[in-house]
Motif scaffolding. Structure first.
Motif, PDB file in Angstrom:
ATOM      1  N   GLY A 399       0.779  -1.227   0.000  1.00  0.00           N
ATOM      2  CA  GLY A 399       0.000   0.000   0.000  1.00  0.00           C
ATOM      3  C   GLY A 399       0.812   1.279   0.000  1.00  0.00           C
ATOM      4  O   GLY A 399       0.232   2.367   0.025  1.00  0.00           O
ATOM      5  N   HIS A 400       2.131   1.184  -0.042  1.00  0.00           N
ATOM      6  CA  HIS A 400       2.993   2.357   0.063  1.00  0.00           C
ATOM      7  C   HIS A 400       3.825   2.552  -1.205  1.00  0.00           C
ATOM      8  O   HIS A 400       3.998   1.640  -1.999  1.00  0.00           O
ATOM      9  CB  HIS A 400       3.913   2.227   1.276  1.00  0.00           C
ATOM     10  N   GLY A 422       8.648   0.559  -7.921  1.00  0.00           N
ATOM     11  CA  GLY A 422       8.141  -0.471  -7.015  1.00  0.00           C
ATOM     12  C   GLY A 422       7.001  -0.036  -6.128  1.00  0.00           C
ATOM     13  O   GLY A 422       6.814  -0.589  -5.037  1.00  0.00           O
ATOM     14  N   GLY A 423       6.210   0.945  -6.570  1.00  0.00           N
ATOM     15  CA  GLY A 423       5.071   1.385  -5.770  1.00  0.00           C
ATOM     16  C   GLY A 423       4.047   0.280  -5.585  1.00  0.00           C
ATOM     17  O   GLY A 423       3.783  -0.505  -6.498  1.00  0.00           O
ATOM     18  N   ARG A 424       3.440   0.230  -4.386  1.00  0.00           N
ATOM     19  CA  ARG A 424       2.504  -0.847  -4.056  1.00  0.00           C
ATOM     20  C   ARG A 424       1.141  -0.313  -3.642  1.00  0.00           C
ATOM     21  O   ARG A 424       0.332  -1.033  -3.051  1.00  0.00           O
ATOM     22  CB  ARG A 424       3.091  -1.734  -2.966  1.00  0.00           C
ATOM     23  N   GLY A 425       0.884   0.975  -3.942  1.00  0.00           N
ATOM     24  CA  GLY A 425      -0.405   1.558  -3.625  1.00  0.00           C
ATOM     25  C   GLY A 425      -1.428   1.261  -4.706  1.00  0.00           C
ATOM     26  O   GLY A 425      -1.082   0.976  -5.856  1.00  0.00           O
ATOM     27  N   ASP A 427      -5.733   2.383  -5.981  1.00  0.00           N
ATOM     28  CA  ASP A 427      -6.896   3.249  -5.776  1.00  0.00           C
ATOM     29  C   ASP A 427      -8.014   2.390  -5.206  1.00  0.00           C
ATOM     30  O   ASP A 427      -8.914   1.948  -5.919  1.00  0.00           O
ATOM     31  CB  ASP A 427      -7.300   3.904  -7.096  1.00  0.00           C
ATOM     32  N   GLN A 428      -7.970   2.182  -3.920  1.00  0.00           N
ATOM     33  CA  GLN A 428      -8.888   1.236  -3.289  1.00  0.00           C
ATOM     34  C   GLN A 428     -10.310   1.785  -3.191  1.00  0.00           C
ATOM     35  O   GLN A 428     -11.277   1.014  -3.253  1.00  0.00           O
ATOM     36  CB  GLN A 428      -8.363   0.876  -1.883  1.00  0.00           C
ATOM     37  N   ASP A 429     -10.447   3.107  -3.033  1.00  0.00           N
ATOM     38  CA  ASP A 429     -11.779   3.683  -2.859  1.00  0.00           C
ATOM     39  C   ASP A 429     -12.393   4.188  -4.157  1.00  0.00           C
ATOM     40  O   ASP A 429     -13.498   4.727  -4.172  1.00  0.00           O
ATOM     41  CB  ASP A 429     -11.753   4.802  -1.814  1.00  0.00           C
ATOM     42  N   GLY A 430     -11.656   4.042  -5.272  1.00  0.00           N
ATOM     43  CA  GLY A 430     -12.211   4.386  -6.569  1.00  0.00           C
ATOM     44  C   GLY A 430     -12.357   5.866  -6.850  1.00  0.00           C
ATOM     45  O   GLY A 430     -13.108   6.252  -7.753  1.00  0.00           O
ATOM     46  N   ASN A 431     -11.616   6.727  -6.142  1.00  0.00           N
ATOM     47  CA  ASN A 431     -11.747   8.171  -6.357  1.00  0.00           C
ATOM     48  C   ASN A 431     -10.725   8.726  -7.340  1.00  0.00           C
ATOM     49  O   ASN A 431     -10.615   9.936  -7.521  1.00  0.00           O
ATOM     50  CB  ASN A 431     -11.662   8.925  -5.032  1.00  0.00           C
ATOM     51  N   GLY A 432      -9.941   7.834  -7.960  1.00  0.00           N
ATOM     52  CA  GLY A 432      -8.970   8.269  -8.949  1.00  0.00           C
ATOM     53  C   GLY A 432      -7.625   8.668  -8.384  1.00  0.00           C
ATOM     54  O   GLY A 432      -6.695   8.946  -9.141  1.00  0.00           O
ATOM     55  N   ARG A 433      -7.495   8.709  -7.054  1.00  0.00           N
ATOM     56  CA  ARG A 433      -6.231   9.057  -6.409  1.00  0.00           C
ATOM     57  C   ARG A 433      -5.625   7.823  -5.743  1.00  0.00           C
ATOM     58  O   ARG A 433      -6.350   6.898  -5.343  1.00  0.00           O
ATOM     59  CB  ARG A 433      -6.426  10.149  -5.367  1.00  0.00           C
ATOM     60  N   ILE A 434      -4.307   7.821  -5.610  1.00  0.00           N
ATOM     61  CA  ILE A 434      -3.600   6.762  -4.885  1.00  0.00           C
ATOM     62  C   ILE A 434      -2.892   7.437  -3.718  1.00  0.00           C
ATOM     63  O   ILE A 434      -1.872   8.107  -3.896  1.00  0.00           O
ATOM     64  CB  ILE A 434      -2.592   6.033  -5.790  1.00  0.00           C
ATOM     65  N   GLU A 438      -2.716   3.771   0.657  1.00  0.00           N
ATOM     66  CA  GLU A 438      -3.928   3.147   0.122  1.00  0.00           C
ATOM     67  C   GLU A 438      -3.638   1.745  -0.399  1.00  0.00           C
ATOM     68  O   GLU A 438      -2.852   1.555  -1.326  1.00  0.00           O
ATOM     69  CB  GLU A 438      -4.519   4.010  -0.984  1.00  0.00           C
ATOM     70  N   GLY A 439      -4.273   0.778   0.236  1.00  0.00           N
ATOM     71  CA  GLY A 439      -4.059  -0.621  -0.109  1.00  0.00           C
ATOM     72  C   GLY A 439      -3.466  -1.430   1.016  1.00  0.00           C
ATOM     73  O   GLY A 439      -3.376  -2.655   0.917  1.00  0.00           O
TER      74      GLY A 439
END
Length: 728
Positions: A399-400, A422-425, A427-434, A438-439
């Motif tokens: 998630g980071h 290697g990002g692991r985030g 968009d879990q809430d579907g708002n278009g942002r990471i 998140e995750g």
């Protein structure tokens, strides 16, 4: 302090259940078997047989009305997958009338271990109680066990007539005989007992278990008026199985040819002297959108010339989480966690300058904190470690690090090499942002699990990284091993200090570890920290119905205010007068129960005091700071106390540092990594050198960072802090 009954004394003890009291009146414990709130809880009455579990049980709480209370319904579904109750339970005992809270103590109510369900270990150990709350409205007593309980172990909760009613009279034993299935003359059973008996399930086995437990208990000076037997959950089962699976594998080598320059693949190995700049293009939106941030190359020069190069490689790690970011439950005895997929992880390696040792460089795995990434805290410590001849190796936490499309742009003379970041985030809430974390948390309807499995998956990834080091890591492609598999150490800061004890407890290849500003549980950190407390308020707001019990005020206009009215440890009993507080306490307890298998407190005993089978005790240091506002002192003390690690605790006295120079700031949470603050950098380097010396000597030498100075206590000079100690 817990103490142990001898088996001889237990075997010879008389079976004394009920005091020969006049039972015509007085207050007694309620026994409504159909309602967990109507009788002592936890209790094995609310479990079913399950032969796939270490405990041979699985939780079976009754479901509430899923239309009126959908969150509670989802939470119960999560808890009903566990093989037992929390190892740090909030215990509730309801009464038929008012009691005197001052009569409640570890002398009048206590727990007795009936032994580990697999080995019988711990049999007879007595544990007291703490954090006592009396709620007159519901006539319910709530408290926690005074010590962390053993995993997959049966416990007997004992309530004695040393507890008095509001008039100072000893409790009566009304209803007690019926609970035991005894139809003899035990006096008036009371309405509660009658209603409970009408709704009682087929629990002859539970009654027999309780009778057998009581038969083994010696007669004391007080009479037993109520009891229950409950079994704690398994903590380490899943990660131990994952570690064994990883160790049995032969992984493909870490691939360092992952850079791209002019369309050609190149080795992502960068001599620091040749690097002119590095930009982290973090994926922060799904459009996709990126936010560029220059990385602080100056941080790598705290000890000038200590780092020779930085490298990036890629390896495969099994992903045990579903897309909803939780690890599916499997039987803790016979089940096996199953990979749901595979992650391609990026590893960051800082190599020291100078001649490489014959077996490769000693390795410090460094875990970064919450909202951070491997491009943050690991950069601040790598130079001091390299000056001691130790390579620093790190991963991004689940998630980071932004989204998976993020890159590093490395500028060298005349060229730019692009490397996957290697990002692991997600968009879990579907708002278009990471967002920055998140995750890491489980999605609905498993939200009660919070970050439990994000933490455990991160541990699994580090277990895989250890296996990669053991298989041989050749960073520069010259055919020789660059990292020493026989000298692997771990250090982590904040969130890294939280998942660090879990990793160290289950990975025998880690020879020594340092946990900087750790704490547990995450639930308790969020409750007590002024920084994270609004997140708890948000969770309470989102309940249906909402559990927030304080209205916004002009001083606190944000509608996330609440009062759970729960005391810290070793405080006098609290009489609750706050409407809604008991419901908040119950929710917090369930959240802690659900996440206990990812709680560093639950793994702390395995580090030294009670190592897991086949894993030796390891030397460790716990670094923490007085008045930490991010991970408050009581939560750090919980880790230290559970592991019996007070003699391994280094205590940074930020109160003294602040008094000497208030530029150090009131919140010392980043005292290890804050090298950008001129007032703080000296303390950071001292704390880092303690770690470097510890690892360079294989965990044999623990130095006091400031020698005879007052700012570091090694070990902590007084008792563990159980209050917040914030600087006003």
């Amino acid at each position: 302090m817990p103490f142990t009954f001898t088996r001889r004394a237990l075997a010879a003890a008389a079976f004394a259940l009920v005091a020969p009291l006049a039972l015509a009146g007085g207050v007694s414990v309620r026994f409504d078997a159909g309602d967990p709130a109507g009788s002592p809880f936890p209790s094995n009455r609310y479990t079913v047989f399950d032969g796939s579990q270490n405990t041979l049980r699985r939780v079976a709480l009754p479901q509430p009305d899923c239309v009126l209370r959908p969150n509670d319904c989802a939470d119960v579904a999560v808890l009903n997958q566990l093989d037992g109750f929390s190892t740090q339970p909030r215990i509730t005992v309801p009464f038929t009338g008012d009691i005197d809270p001052a009569s409640v103590s570890s002398d009048t109510i206590y727990l007795v271990s009936l032994g580990d369900t697999l080995s019988g270990r711990g049999y007879g150990t007595r544990v007291g109680i703490n954090q006592i709350v009396w709620d007159p409205a519901s006539k319910t007593l709530a408290f926690e066990s005074d010590a962390l309980l053993q995993q997959h172990t049966r416990y007997l909760l004992v309530v004695t007539d040393g507890v008095h009613d509001a008039q100072g009279r000893p409790l009566k034993a009304r209803g007690w005989g019926r609970v035991l299935g005894d139809r003899g003359d035990h006096g008036d059973q009371g309405d509660d007992a009658d209603r409970g008996d009408d709704r009682d399930r087929d629990d002859a086995g539970d009654r027999q278990e309780l009778r057998t437990a009581l038969q083994s208990l010696h007669r004391g000076r007080r009479h037993i008026v109520a009891a229950s037997v409950f079994t704690t959950q398994s903590i380490s089962a899943d990660l131990v199985k994952i570690e064994h699976r990883i160790q049995a594998s032969t992984p493909a080598p870490v691939d360092f040819v992952i850079g791209s320059s002019g369309g050609a693949a190149v080795r992502a190995l960068f001599p620091l002297a040749a690097v002119q700049g590095m930009v982290f293009n973090r994926e922060t939106g799904t459009a996709p959108a990126f936010t560029p941030s220059p990385l602080p190359l100056g941080a790598l020069g705290v000890v000038p010339g200590a780092i020779a190069s930085v490298a990036y490689g890629r390896f495969a790690s099994a992903d045990y989480e579903t897309a909803a970011k939780f690890i599916p439950a499997t039987g803790t005895l016979t089940g096996q966690p199953q990979p749901q997929g595979t992650n391609q992880l990026i590893v960051q390696v800082f190599l020291p300058a100078g001649p490489k040792p014959a077996g490769g460089w000693p390795v410090m795995l460094f875990g970064h904190g919450f909202t951070d990434s491997m491009y943050g805290a690991p950069w601040t410590v790598a130079s001091v470690m390299a000056s001691a001849g130790i390579a620093t190796v790190s991963l991004n936490v689940v998630g980071h690090g932004g989204g998976p499309l993020g890159t590093l742009a490395v500028q060298e003379a005349g060229s730019t090499i692009v490397v996957p970041a290697g990002g692991r985030g997600i968009d879990q809430d579907g708002n278009g942002r990471i967002d920055s974390t998140e995750g890491v948390n489980a999605a609905a309807p498993q939200t009660l699990l919070a970050s439990r499995d994000g933490l455990r998956q991160t541990v699994a990834d580090y277990l895989q990284l250890v296996r990669q080091i053991q298989a041989g890591i050749d960073v520069d492609g010259d055919g020789s091993v660059d990292l020493d598999a026989g000298r692997i150490y771990y250090a982590g800061q904040s969130f890294g200090g939280i998942y660090g004890p879990t990793l160290t407890a289950v990975e025998p290849a880690i020879k020594a570890a340092v946990f900087n500003v750790p704490g547990g549980s995450v639930t308790e950190i969020a409750r007590l920290s002024p920084i994270f407390r609004p997140l708890t308020g948000l969770a309470l707001l989102q309940r249906q119905p909402s559990l927030l019990n304080l209205a916004p005020t002009p001083a606190l206009p944000v509608p996330l205010n609440f009062n759970e009215n729960e005391p810290l440890r070793d405080q006098p009993p609290v009489v609750n007068t706050v409407p809604g507080a008991m419901a908040i306490q119950a929710y917090i307890d369930r959240a802690q129960w659900a996440t206990q298998a990812g709680n560093p407190v639950a793994y702390a005993p395995f580090l030294r005091r009670e190592p897991l089978p086949g894993i030796p005790p390891r030397p460790v240091i716990v670094q923490f700071a007085k008045g930490d506002m991010t991970v408050p002192n009581p939560t750090a003390s919980a880790v230290i106390r559970a592991g019996a690690l007070a003699d391994r605790a280094t205590y940074f006295r930020n109160d003294l540092a602040f008094a000497a120079n208030n530029a150090v700031g009131r919140n010392p949470h980043t005292f290890l990594t804050n090298i950008a603050n001129p007032a703080q950098v000296g303390y950071a380097v001292l704390a880092q050198r303690q770690i470097a010396t510890f690892f360079a000597t294989g965990g044999a030498v623990t130095v006091d960072p400031d020698g005879a100075g007052p700012y570091f206590e090694v070990p902590i000079a007084g008792p563990l802090p159980e209050t917040l100690n914030f600087i006003p």
